[in-house]
Design an enzyme around this catalytic site. Sequence first.
Site, PDB file in Angstrom:
ATOM      1  N   TYR A 362     -14.152  10.410  20.282  1.00  0.00           N
ATOM      2  CA  TYR A 362     -14.245  10.833  21.691  1.00  0.00           C
ATOM      3  C   TYR A 362     -15.596  10.510  22.340  1.00  0.00           C
ATOM      4  O   TYR A 362     -16.542  10.176  21.675  1.00  0.00           O
ATOM      5  CB  TYR A 362     -13.811  12.276  21.891  1.00  0.00           C
ATOM      6  CG  TYR A 362     -14.651  13.415  21.337  1.00  0.00           C
ATOM      7  CD1 TYR A 362     -15.837  13.236  20.648  1.00  0.00           C
ATOM      8  CD2 TYR A 362     -14.214  14.738  21.533  1.00  0.00           C
ATOM      9  CE1 TYR A 362     -16.563  14.318  20.188  1.00  0.00           C
ATOM     10  CE2 TYR A 362     -14.927  15.817  21.073  1.00  0.00           C
ATOM     11  CZ  TYR A 362     -16.107  15.596  20.401  1.00  0.00           C
ATOM     12  OH  TYR A 362     -16.810  16.653  19.948  1.00  0.00           O
ATOM     13  N   GLU A 363     -15.572  10.582  23.652  1.00  0.00           N
ATOM     14  CA  GLU A 363     -16.711  10.173  24.492  1.00  0.00           C
ATOM     15  C   GLU A 363     -17.217   8.787  24.084  1.00  0.00           C
ATOM     16  O   GLU A 363     -18.407   8.543  23.960  1.00  0.00           O
ATOM     17  CB  GLU A 363     -17.805  11.232  24.488  1.00  0.00           C
ATOM     18  CG  GLU A 363     -17.275  12.532  25.107  1.00  0.00           C
ATOM     19  CD  GLU A 363     -18.336  13.476  25.630  1.00  0.00           C
ATOM     20  OE1 GLU A 363     -19.425  13.006  25.990  1.00  0.00           O
ATOM     21  OE2 GLU A 363     -18.046  14.675  25.692  1.00  0.00           O
ATOM     22  N   GLY A 364     -16.250   7.892  23.901  1.00  0.00           N
ATOM     23  CA  GLY A 364     -16.559   6.517  23.507  1.00  0.00           C
ATOM     24  C   GLY A 364     -16.473   6.354  22.006  1.00  0.00           C
ATOM     25  O   GLY A 364     -17.280   6.906  21.264  1.00  0.00           O
TER      26      GLY A 364
END
Lengths: 380, 323, 249
Positions: A362-364
């Site tokens: 998550y978040e990249g």
Amino acid sequence: MDFQLSEEQKMIQQAARDYANRELIQDVLERDANSIYPAKHVKALADLGFMGMMVNPKYDGGGMDTISYVLAMEELSKVDASVAVIVSVNNSLVCYGLEEFGTEDQKEKYLRPLARGEIIGAFLLSEPEAGSDATSQHTLAEDLGDYYLLNGTKNWITNGNSASVYIVMAQTHPELKHKGINSLIVDRNSPGITLGPHEDKMGMRSSDTHSVMFTDVKVPKENRLGPDGFGFKMAMKTLEGGRLGIAAQALGIASGAYERALKYSKERKAFGTEIFNHQSVAFKLAEMYTRIETGRLLCFHAAWLKDKGLPYGTASAMAKYHCAETAMWVTTEAVQIHGGYGYVREYHVERLMREAKLTQIYEGTSEIQKLIISRDIFSK
Amino acid sequence: MSILIYAYQYGEKFPKPVLELASYASALAEQTGGTVTAIVTGNPRESDLEMLGQYGVSKIWVTPEPAGPSFDNRAYAALLASAAEGCGASFVLLADNAISRAVAPRMAVRLKAGYISGVAGLPLHMDPFTVKRSVFTGKASAYAEILTPVKVLILARNTWQTIENPVTCLIEKFTPAVSLPAPDFEVVKVMEQTGTIRLQDAEVVVSGGRGMKSADNWKLLEDLAGALGAALACSRPVTDEGWRPHQEHVGQTGKVIAPNLYIACGISGAIQHIGGISSSRVIIAINKDPEAPIFQFARFGIIGDLFQVLPALTQAVKKLKSE
Amino acid sequence: MKILVCISVVPDTTTHIRFTDKMDALDTSGIQWIINPWDELALTRALEIREQPGSGVTQISVIHVGMKDTEPVIQKTLAVGADSACRINHAPADSLETASQIAEIVRKELFDLVMTGHDSADYNGSAVGEMLAELLGWASFSSISSLSVAGSVITLEREGDIRSETIIAKAPCVVTIQKGIAKDPRIPSLRGIMTARSKPLTVVEPVKCVPLTRFLRFENPAPRSQCRMVDASNVEELVNLLRNEANVL
């Protein structure tokens, strides 16, 4: 260059550590097992000031630097990464965006209660068909003069149910592609918002993750963040800071597992001696420690750049990439050092291993971080 | 050299720590060539007083309780200091309890005397006066020196045996040479601790930790304690959970005890806990985790399920006691 | 009412205690210093009392006798809510020195209530509070497990050896605090941490005072002998060992 923490920074680190070791540890296993949202901890952490750490005190924030934020995230994540991600989203995705790009009215209305932690926020970017490829937003924000009409679905939304305020990325001018995206502040109670079921996740099970559906939701024009079409840029700027929060979270997951493995290796005996004395274990611990310290330096460096107002997007990508990979490796090896005990819930390391996996996603994802880093290398 | 001991009574009898103190004082008197005087407050029975003579006390001073609603640190300190001056004491010795810890430091200030608590054993040297004492809550010992002619010492628990040493014992009345300060407080409620065995005085202590799993399971420990005539104790997580009252918390920040036998049930043995029990003569550990650090401190250990071991142990003790 | 809380700074209670090569001083390397746990409970209770309506507590100050390196620990007392702190710049050799230095300040600043832990987790002197009271000529109450203040009335619970009592005391007095007085010490809020720096931390030079005792050298406890394991199904053997070998039954 100064590698020493200030007394305030040490005290903030200690406060987060005390809270984690005294309170979070009490019910972390139960919340993980039954996917229970940590409402009382979010309230307590808000009272201590952790929900708006870096917001300017004039908006009721803590006015702390980013190093302090990294320290707090690490300490909370050592014990409970689910709680830490709630803190991270509110701080670096919601409060940051509002403070950096919001109008005075928006700050008064939304940032102030968010910084005090009276309410919490969520950041809605991912879609069923737009994860890593955030440019292709299908959610539409149709400009109808006085307001936007919002339609579409957002996926994997941390704080999806508990948030009172959503920051929603949506397409207004599809022909302009990502330059047509807007970022809107949406009240959770607006008519037309429905939630998907609570996601039954592998790890981070105590945070509430939902998909969020918008059907003809009216959003006042004054709730747009920044000028028309600024949404994608705003999201990317915000995610630079978000990545650092998750890097620190991954760092905490890694160091939490390492500390448990180290303690266990000093207590557990095999072949007539503590397993710490076996080189196969000792070298593993040495490698864990080295990788963790490397990650810590990367986090501190990115935080330092941010505090100096220097570009830190690549630095935070490197921090996140390295710390997430380290968390996955360290937690896996920590389970290995614990042997059978590591595979049961009571010893925490299997949970940390499940939590670590998400930091690579998550978040990249780790791949996206490498993309960011490689683009930066080649552009020089 | 004259030695003064404070011989307190609970009810009528002198408790064992006082007899240990008298025995210690008598050994110190032998080392220094002095005599032992005991100061007793209230209206003790003569037969009880004579008991002190069995442990080497050659003179007893009996003095009325200082006036007041209850024990007053200030008045007792003045009284004991006056007695110390009255008998020209070079040493004032007290047993380790709440009263002593309340009075001895104040008295030491009045006497301009050096004060050391937690004293273990006779002095190593008389000049300079050096004794061993515990520090860091039992995690270490220290050799400490007192630089004044008069010395006030609190003897650590369970560091000295009672040794009979009958001497002729003179009983006199003592009147303090100073007027005692009048206490200025009210006592509005008194709760006597009766029926149960006081944790600090207990010879045997049965103690439970987080491994007991819930407050309801304390019945198992109560049964064992009942069979052994033991006091109950617990580790810090237990009081934090609210399973047991804080008075039972043993450890670095709770009570420090030194029983003959300490039975640790479901206690992992964190260093803070060990600090509170390290002076126990025999420690038994019962734990399901063979790696629990408590086994490093225990003389005897059982690896197993408490909920099976405890009832069996209670039965075995009952059987032994009935034989 | 003005409350003074005496703070001692001690190694974290999880510390493995080690000494210097000459065994004449604590090896302070790697030690995390904390507020003496009982002193911290005293401070916690003082803060709780101030928050109660009608307590009449107008000021909570802390005092510490120690060198500059203890200041980060003192800062924490300000971060959790003490109004001001005083550090007497001296490394005391015994409890009397500490008490004498504090007495000087109390005489000048007219506190009504002095609170201190009933023991300290380092050298276990458990004497500062009582010595201070004697030096000041004040009443003192020891082993206090409950304390409340309303105006000038101080209500406390004293746990004695055979009874506990509820006492109504008058200011000024010294109370020594034990467990039970407050639940957990407070975690400082981030706002508290940031404002701590702006609160006064006065440094005072010591008055002349001669210690009456001193430490010569230290010793770590002798290692215990190996634990003898008894089978869980054979508790009778354990009972026999206790009776016949250890002689404790």
